[in-house]
Design an enzyme around this catalytic site. Structure first.
Site, PDB file in Angstrom:
ATOM      1  N   HIS A  90      -6.003  29.980 -36.534  1.00 52.38           N
ATOM      2  CA  HIS A  90      -6.661  31.162 -35.984  1.00 52.38           C
ATOM      3  C   HIS A  90      -7.883  31.564 -36.816  1.00 52.38           C
ATOM      4  CE1 HIS A  90      -5.253  33.865 -39.188  1.00 52.38           C
ATOM      5  NE2 HIS A  90      -4.054  33.296 -39.069  1.00 52.38           N
ATOM      6  N   GLU A 164       4.433  32.529 -37.568  1.00 49.13           N
ATOM      7  CA  GLU A 164       4.226  32.322 -39.001  1.00 49.13           C
ATOM      8  C   GLU A 164       5.512  32.567 -39.786  1.00 49.13           C
ATOM      9  OE1 GLU A 164       2.941  30.706 -41.060  1.00 49.13           O
ATOM     10  OE2 GLU A 164       1.073  31.559 -41.828  1.00 49.13           O
TER      11      GLU A 164
END
Length: 290
Positions: A90, A164
């Site tokens: 990202h 994550e």
């Protein structure tokens, strides 16, 4: 050789027979990396050396035509066809910018700079076909995926297995503060992450298991070319697990915001890493070719 513009990439050559081959291979790499680049040779008897001239000359770089037994199978069953997976981290997030531990928190969002990075990734991948795009549902990855997938008909697929690593009480703390308030835990996370644990839970070892689950979900999906958008620690786990590396090797790989990595998989579900953390598109109008 004179070039109007340069986008530097460093290829790996498995077979190069002579200095002339090396010079031509470098020229080929520069010429094919972007349609905006025009290269010409200074040799009076050769004329311009272009990507068209070199496109079919496979002897310049050689190629790995088979990689059976390269790694263990990530799927434990045969695939319908070989697969290619493009991994993207990202863009810059608010907590990246503030130097905070992010983990699985959903409070960190993509910054303006991060959106621009995502747009650069979209442009860099504009010539590549993807059957599906898989993304972590956490905001900073989700927004990046939405920018990357803009204008495509197929819906985004959000996988919880791409989330994550969960870092418990460290999440949301500035790194400098976490080091002072939780010196033992923070130092373990930084220097011996495989043995970082909270209440008997080893987040990194759990992440490895999640990464293998994610690989299986992706590779057994219909299609042959996939785009995956996720986070730094998860990317490390995906890359290392695909290469057969244990959690102890977690920090042997780094991936920048907007960094692009690619894998190919044979029908046995075995992986071969083709590129790692490509970032030329962050600094130029570089466009990757499939």
């Amino acid at each position: 050789m004179v070039c109007e513009a340069l986008s530097l990439t460093i290829p790996f050559f498995s077979i190069i027979a002579s200095k002339k081959d090396l010079r031509l291979a470098k020229t080929y790499n520069l010429c094919r990396s972007s349609p905006r680049i025009q290269c010409s040779s200074s040799g009076a008897d050769q004329g311009p050396v272009t990507a068209d001239k070199l496109e079919n000359d496979y002897s310049l770089t050689g190629t790995a035509y088979d990689f059976e037994r390269a790694t263990i199978s990530l799927t434990r069953e045969s695939l319908s066809s070989p697969k290619k997976v493009t991994l993207v981290r990202h863009g810059l997030s608010s907590w990246n910018k503030e130097g905070k531990v992010q983990g699985s928190s959903n409070l960190s969002v993509l910054t303006e700079a991060g959106i621009k990075q995502a747009e650069r990734c979209r442009q860099a991948l504009s010539n590549m076909h993807f059957d599906q795009c898989f993304s972590s549902p956490i905001s900073r990855a989700k927004t990046t995926a939405e920018v990357l997938w803009q204008g495509r008909e197929e819906p985004l697929v959000f996988l919880d297995s791409l989330k994550e690593c969960h870092l418990f009480f460290l999440e949301g703390m500035k790194n400098v503060d976490a080091k002072v308030i939780y010196p033992k835990e923070y130092t373990t996370w930084r220097e011996d992450p495989a043995n970082f644990y909270v209440n008997g839970v080893y987040p990194l070892r759990k992440l490895w298991a999640t990464a293998r689950e994610s690989w299986r979900e992706i590779l057994l999906s219909p299609g042959e070319n996939f785009l995956v958008v996720t986070h730094k620690s998860m990317l490390r786990a995906l890359i290392c697990s695909a290469l057969g590396l244990p959690p102890e090797r977690f920090r042997s790989i780094d991936v920048n915001n907007g960094g692009i990595s690619t894998f190919v998989f044979n029908k046995r579900g075995e992986a071969m890493l083709q590129s790692l953390n490509m970032t030329a598109h962050m600094y130029s109008d570089h466009v990757y070719l499939s």
